[in-house]
Design an enzyme around this catalytic site. Structure first.
Site, PDB file in Angstrom:
ATOM      1  N   GLY A   1       0.746  -0.963   0.004  1.00 32.24           N
ATOM      2  CA  GLY A   1      -0.037   0.007  -0.042  1.00 32.24           C
ATOM      3  C   GLY A   1       0.851   1.347  -0.092  1.00 32.24           C
ATOM      4  O   GLY A   1       2.089   1.155  -0.517  1.00 32.24           O
ATOM      5  N   GLY A   2       0.301   2.227   0.627  1.00 30.60           N
ATOM      6  CA  GLY A   2       0.841   3.538   0.686  1.00 30.60           C
ATOM      7  C   GLY A   2       2.442   3.487   1.382  1.00 30.60           C
ATOM      8  O   GLY A   2       2.977   4.353   1.177  1.00 30.60           O
TER       9      GLY A   2
HETATM   10  C1  HXC Z   1      -3.455  -4.256  12.344  1.00 31.72           C
HETATM   11  C2  HXC Z   1      -2.353  -6.014  11.445  1.00 31.72           C
HETATM   12  C3  HXC Z   1      -2.040  -5.505  10.246  1.00 31.72           C
HETATM   13  C4  HXC Z   1      -2.569  -4.177   9.875  1.00 31.72           C
HETATM   14  C5  HXC Z   1      -1.170  -7.699  10.137  1.00 31.72           C
HETATM   15  N1  HXC Z   1      -1.671  -7.581  11.275  1.00 31.72           N
HETATM   16  N2  HXC Z   1      -1.288  -6.364   9.402  1.00 31.72           N
HETATM   17  N3  HXC Z   1      -2.841  -5.566  12.348  1.00 31.72           N
HETATM   18  N4  HXC Z   1      -3.284  -3.648  10.899  1.00 31.72           N
HETATM   19  N5  HXC Z   1      -2.305  -3.749   8.716  1.00 31.72           N
HETATM   20  C6  HXC Z   1      -1.749  -8.203  12.349  1.00 31.72           C
HETATM   21  C7  HXC Z   1      -2.709  -9.761  12.230  1.00 31.72           C
HETATM   22  O1  HXC Z   1      -3.931  -9.229  12.427  1.00 31.72           O
HETATM   23  C8  HXC Z   1      -2.048 -10.531  13.160  1.00 31.72           C
HETATM   24  O2  HXC Z   1      -2.363 -10.510  14.183  1.00 31.72           O
HETATM   25  C9  HXC Z   1      -0.466 -10.279  13.031  1.00 31.72           C
HETATM   26  O3  HXC Z   1      -0.485  -8.844  12.639  1.00 31.72           O
HETATM   27  C10 HXC Z   1       0.401 -11.143  12.157  1.00 31.72           C
HETATM   28  O4  HXC Z   1      -0.397 -11.230  10.882  1.00 31.72           O
HETATM   29  P1  HXC Z   1      -0.724 -12.356   9.890  1.00 31.72           P
HETATM   30  O5  HXC Z   1      -1.735 -12.011   8.874  1.00 31.72           O
HETATM   31  O6  HXC Z   1      -0.869 -13.392  10.701  1.00 31.72           O
HETATM   32  O7  HXC Z   1       0.501 -12.673   9.197  1.00 31.72           O
HETATM   33  P2  HXC Z   1       0.903 -13.179   7.839  1.00 31.72           P
HETATM   34  O8  HXC Z   1       0.196 -14.541   7.553  1.00 31.72           O
HETATM   35  O9  HXC Z   1       2.369 -13.384   7.733  1.00 31.72           O
HETATM   36  O10 HXC Z   1       0.612 -12.080   6.835  1.00 31.72           O
HETATM   37  C11 HXC Z   1       1.048 -10.778   6.530  1.00 31.72           C
HETATM   38  C12 HXC Z   1       0.294 -10.002   5.826  1.00 31.72           C
HETATM   39  C13 HXC Z   1      -1.105  -9.988   6.455  1.00 31.72           C
HETATM   40  C14 HXC Z   1       0.322 -10.343   4.400  1.00 31.72           C
HETATM   41  C15 HXC Z   1       1.040  -8.680   5.911  1.00 31.72           C
HETATM   42  O11 HXC Z   1      -1.073  -9.559   7.833  1.00 31.72           O
HETATM   43  C16 HXC Z   1      -1.851  -8.809   5.747  1.00 31.72           C
HETATM   44  O12 HXC Z   1      -2.448  -8.847   4.669  1.00 31.72           O
HETATM   45  N6  HXC Z   1      -2.096  -7.467   6.325  1.00 31.72           N
HETATM   46  C17 HXC Z   1      -2.806  -6.625   6.081  1.00 31.72           C
HETATM   47  C18 HXC Z   1      -2.381  -5.755   4.691  1.00 31.72           C
HETATM   48  C19 HXC Z   1      -2.742  -4.526   4.495  1.00 31.72           C
HETATM   49  O13 HXC Z   1      -3.704  -4.625   3.625  1.00 31.72           O
HETATM   50  N7  HXC Z   1      -2.505  -3.448   4.927  1.00 31.72           N
HETATM   51  C20 HXC Z   1      -3.219  -2.121   4.973  1.00 31.72           C
HETATM   52  C21 HXC Z   1      -2.239  -1.850   3.424  1.00 31.72           C
HETATM   53  S1  HXC Z   1      -2.840  -0.169   3.189  1.00 31.72           S
HETATM   54  P3  HXC Z   1      -2.839 -11.711  15.248  1.00 31.72           P
HETATM   55  O14 HXC Z   1      -3.225 -11.064  16.471  1.00 31.72           O
HETATM   56  O15 HXC Z   1      -3.756 -12.495  14.473  1.00 31.72           O
HETATM   57  O16 HXC Z   1      -1.249 -12.386  15.612  1.00 31.72           O
HETATM   58  C22 HXC Z   1      -1.726   0.992   3.725  1.00 31.72           C
HETATM   59  C23 HXC Z   1      -2.066   2.114   3.726  1.00 31.72           C
HETATM   60  C24 HXC Z   1      -0.874   2.927   3.953  1.00 31.72           C
HETATM   61  O17 HXC Z   1      -0.923   0.240   4.567  1.00 31.72           O
HETATM   62  C25 HXC Z   1      -1.005   4.586   3.308  1.00 31.72           C
HETATM   63  C26 HXC Z   1      -0.094   5.265   3.786  1.00 31.72           C
HETATM   64  C27 HXC Z   1      -0.393   6.413   3.075  1.00 31.72           C
END
Ligand code: HXC
Length: 520
Positions: free
Chosen positions: A175-176
Site C-alpha cells: 500500500g502507501g
Molecule cells: C493491524 C495487522 C495488520 C494491519 C497484520 N496485522 N497487518 N493488524 N493492521 N495492517 C496483524 C494480524 O492481524 C495478525 O494479528 C498479525 O499482525 C500477524 O499477521 P498475519 O496476517 O498472521 O501474518 P501473515 O500471515 O504473515 O500475513 C502478513 C500480511 C497480512 C500479508 C502482511 O497480515 C496482511 O495482509 N495484512 C494486512 C495488509 C494490509 O492490507 N494493510 C493495509 C495496507 S494499506 P494476530 O493477533 O492474529 O497475530 C496501507 C495504507 C498506507 O498500509 C497508506 C499510507 C499513506
C-alpha cells in the site's frame, strides 16, 4: 552498596518492564516469525550497528487506540524499535519494525517514534536507516495511522539530500507504505522474504484479472531487475544488514560533510598494464567495462548499485587513493552500451545522489548513442534521456570523464563531457569522438556519391575509412581542447587519482533558485 528498599523495588520494576518490552510479541509469535531464517527486529539492529552501540529510545511507548478492543493489546514499544548507534564508529539513527507486535503495523504512536529519530538525524546530521517489516497502516486506527505515514513521508522529503536515508525491506511493505522507502536514497530487499507493492495480488486479480504471486509481483528479484525500485537484492537478513553497513562506508554523514577517506595499501601510481590490451581492435566487439573499472579502483573493489537493472549502464561506489567516488559507466556488453530510458533514469538518480553528498563522479564512456526505436520514442526517451543530461550538468562535485572507445553524438555530450561542466576529460587512443559512427555518417552525407560510383561497395568502404581517419579518433577533440589529455590506458588509475587530487577543493555553484525543474 546497600540500596534502600524503595529504590530496590523501583529498579526491579524497571527491570521487569524492560524484560516485557524485550519479549516483543511473545515467544510463540517470535518463533513463527523466525521460521525461514528471518531475524527479530532487535537481532537486526544488533547486526546493523557496531556491537554494544545501540541506544534505544521510546521503549515504553504504547498506542492510544481504544477501537475494537485494542486497549487490551498494548505492547511496550508498539511494534517498532527506534534509537541510535554507530556504524564503523559513525553515528547512525535507526528504526526496526517488529512484525511480532500487531504485524509491525503503523500506528500513530509508532509514527511518532520514527519521526522523533528522523528529526534528530536531520538536526545532528547523521544517516537514517529504516528496517521495514510491517502489515502497513494499523487498520484499527484508520486515519490516525495514515496521518502518521504522511508525517514520515514529509520527513523523508525534508531529509532528502541532507542526510543519507537507507531502507531495508525485511518483510511485507504494501500500500502507501511503499512510498517512504521509495523517497529514501537506497532500498535493500531480502530475497524470498520481502515484498513491496502498491496493491497486492488479490486486488490485482479483481481489477485486472491477472494471476500473480506476491514474489513475482513485488519480490526482491522483481524489484531489482524489472522495476528498479530496489537497488540491492540480498540473500538473507544478515547479508542485507552487512551490505547496508558496507554502503554507509562510502557516504558522508550529511550534505555538509566530506565522504570518508579510508587508508589503502593500493599505490596511487599503480600501473594498469593489462588495460593497454583491453579495448578490442574491432569497434563492434564488446568487452566488459566492469573489468576495466575493477582494474583501476583501490583494491579492485567496486560496490555495484542496481547491479541487475538497466545493465547497459553501470553505477556504483569505489575508492581512489582512499576517497569515495561514484562511478558511472556504459557497458558495451549490453545493448552495445546504448543509453535507453531505464539506463538514463538509473544513472541520473545516482549522479544526483553523489552530488547531494559531495561524492566526485568518475565516468567511463563507451556509448554509440541513445537506443533507437518506436518503443523508446513513444515511452519518452526524450524526457528520460534529458534527466541524465540535466543531472550531469547540474552536478557541482568534481567530474572526471574517461572515453575508452565510442562517444557519439548526443550521448557523447550527455555522458559527462566537458560541454556539460565536467572538469577533466581524458581519452584513450582508441577513443572515437564523433557525431555518429563512420558507416552511418557516410550513408547520409555521401549517399549520392556512393550510388553514382562505378563500384559503390568499394567507394563506400573508401569513404568510411576516410571518415574514420578524420573523425574516429580522440585527436580532433584534443586539438579543440574538448579532451584534456589522451592517455596510455596503463596510466588510468594514476591519472584519475591525479585529477581527483587536483580537484579536491573544487568550488562550483548553481545560480540561486528555488529549485530546478528536472524533466521528471
Ligand atoms: C493491524 C495487522 C495488520 C494491519 C497484520 N496485522 N497487518 N493488524 N493492521 N495492517 C496483524 C494480524 O492481524 C495478525 O494479528 C498479525 O499482525 C500477524 O499477521 P498475519 O496476517 O498472521 O501474518 P501473515 O500471515 O504473515 O500475513 C502478513 C500480511 C497480512 C500479508 C502482511 O497480515 C496482511 O495482509 N495484512 C494486512 C495488509 C494490509 O492490507 N494493510 C493495509 C495496507 S494499506 P494476530 O493477533 O492474529 O497475530 C496501507 C495504507 C498506507 O498500509 C497508506 C499510507 C499513506
Amino acid at each position: 552498596m546497600e540500596l534502600e528498599q524503595a529504590t530496590q523495588a523501583k529498579l526491579q520494576d524497571l527491570e521487569r518492564r524492560n524484560e516485557v518490552a524485550l519479549q516483543g510479541g511473545g515467544a510463540s509469535r517470535v518463533s513463527k516469525h523466525k521460521q525461514g531464517g528471518r531475524l527479530t527486529a532487535r537481532e537486526r539492529l544488533d547486526i546493523l550497528l557496531d556491537p554494544g552501540s545501540f541506544v534505544e529510545m521510546d521503549r515504553f511507548v504504547t498506542h492510544r487506540c481504544t477501537n475494537f478492543g485494542m486497549d487490551d493489546s498494548k505492547v511496550p514499544g508498539d511494534g517498532v524499535i527506534t534509537g541510535y548507534g554507530r556504524v564503523n564508529g559513525k553515528l547512525v539513527y535507526a528504526y526496526s519494525q517488529d512484525f511480532t507486535v500487531i504485524g509491525g503495523s503503523m500506528s500513530r504512536t509508532q509514527a511518532n517514534k520514527i519521526i522523533k529519530i528522523m528529526d534528530l538525524a536531520v538536526k545532528n546530521g547523521a544517516p537514517v536507516v529504516g528496517l521495514n517489516d510491517s502489515g502497513g497502516a494499523r487498520i484499527q486506527e484508520g486515519i490516525e495511522s495514515l496521518g502518521g505515514y504522511a508525517d514520515i513521508f514529509t520527513r523523508n522529503v525534508m531529509a532528502s539530500g541532507v542526510v543519507p536515508q537507507i531502507t531495508g525491506i525485511m518483510g511485507p511493505c504494501a500500500g502507501g507504505a511503499v512510498y517512504s522507502p521509495s523517497i529514501t536514497d537506497f532500498i535493500f530487499m531480502v530475497k524470498k522474504t520481502s515484498y513491496m507493492f502498491v496493491t497486492g495480488p488479490d486486488v490485482i486479480k479483481t481489477v485486472t484479472h491477472e494471476d500473480v504471486t506476491k514474489e513475482d509481483l513485488g519480490g526482491a528479484i522483481t524489484h531489482s531487475q524489472k522495476s528498479g525500485v530496489a537497488h540491492f537484492a540480498c540473500e538473507d537478513d544478515k547479508h542485507t544488514l552487512l551490505m547496508i553497513r558496507e554502503l554507509l562506508g562510502f557516504l558522508p554523514s550529511n550534505n555538509l560533510d566530506e565522504p570518508p577517506v579510508l587508508p589503502t595499501t593500493d599505490r596511487p601510481d599503480r600501473m594498469c598494464e593489462m588495460l593497454n590490451a583491453y579495448i578490442p581492435d574491432n569497434p563492434k566487439k564488446p568487452y566488459d567495462m566492469l573489468g576495466l573499472i575493477t582494474e583501476v579502483v583501490d583494491e579492485h573493489y567496486f560496490l555495484e548499485v542496481h547491479k541487475h537493472y538497466a545493465q547497459n549502464v553501470i553505477v556504483g561506489f569505489a575508492r581512489l587513493n582512499g576517497r569515495s567516488v561514484g562511478v558511472v559507466a556504459n557497458q558495451p556488453q549490453i545493448l552495445a552500451g546504448c543509453l535507453d530510458i531505464e539506463a538514463s533514469r538509473k544513472a541520473a538518480r545516482f549522479i544526483r545522489l553523489c552530488d547531494s553528498f559531495n561524492i566526485p563522479i568518475v565516468s567511463f564512456v563507451d556509448v554509440p548513442g541513445f537506443l533507437p526505436g518506436t518503443d523508446q520514442e513513444w515511452k519518452g526517451i526524450i524526457t528520460h534521456g534529458a534527466k541524465l543530461l540535466y543531472a550531469y550538468a547540474e552536478a557541482t562535485v568534481p567530474k572526471i570523464t574517461l572515453i575508452t572507445r565510442k562517444a557519439y553524438g548526443g550521448a557523447y555530450i550527455v555522458m559527462g563531457s566537458k560541454l556539460l561542466r565536467s572538469d577533466i576529460n581524458l581519452a584513450y587512443p582508441t577513443a572515437e569522438i564523433a557525431v555518429m559512427g563512420a558507416e552511418g555518417a557516410v550513408n547520409i552525407i555521401f549517399r549520392e556519391k556512393i550510388t553514382k560510383a562505378s563500384d559503390p561497395v568499394a567507394e563506400k568502404a573508401r569513404l568510411i575509412k576516410e571518415y574514420e581517419q578524420k573523425f574516429s579518433n580522440p585527436y580532433v577533440s584534443a586539438e579543440l581542447g574538448y579532451t584534456d589529455e589522451v592517455i596510455e590506458p596503463a596510466l588510468t588509475r594514476r591519472r584519475l587519482i591525479d585529477s581527483l587530487e587536483m580537484l579536491k577543493n573544487k568550488r562550483d555553484i548553481m545560480p540561486p533558485k528555488k529549485h530546478g525543474n528536472i524533466p521528471l
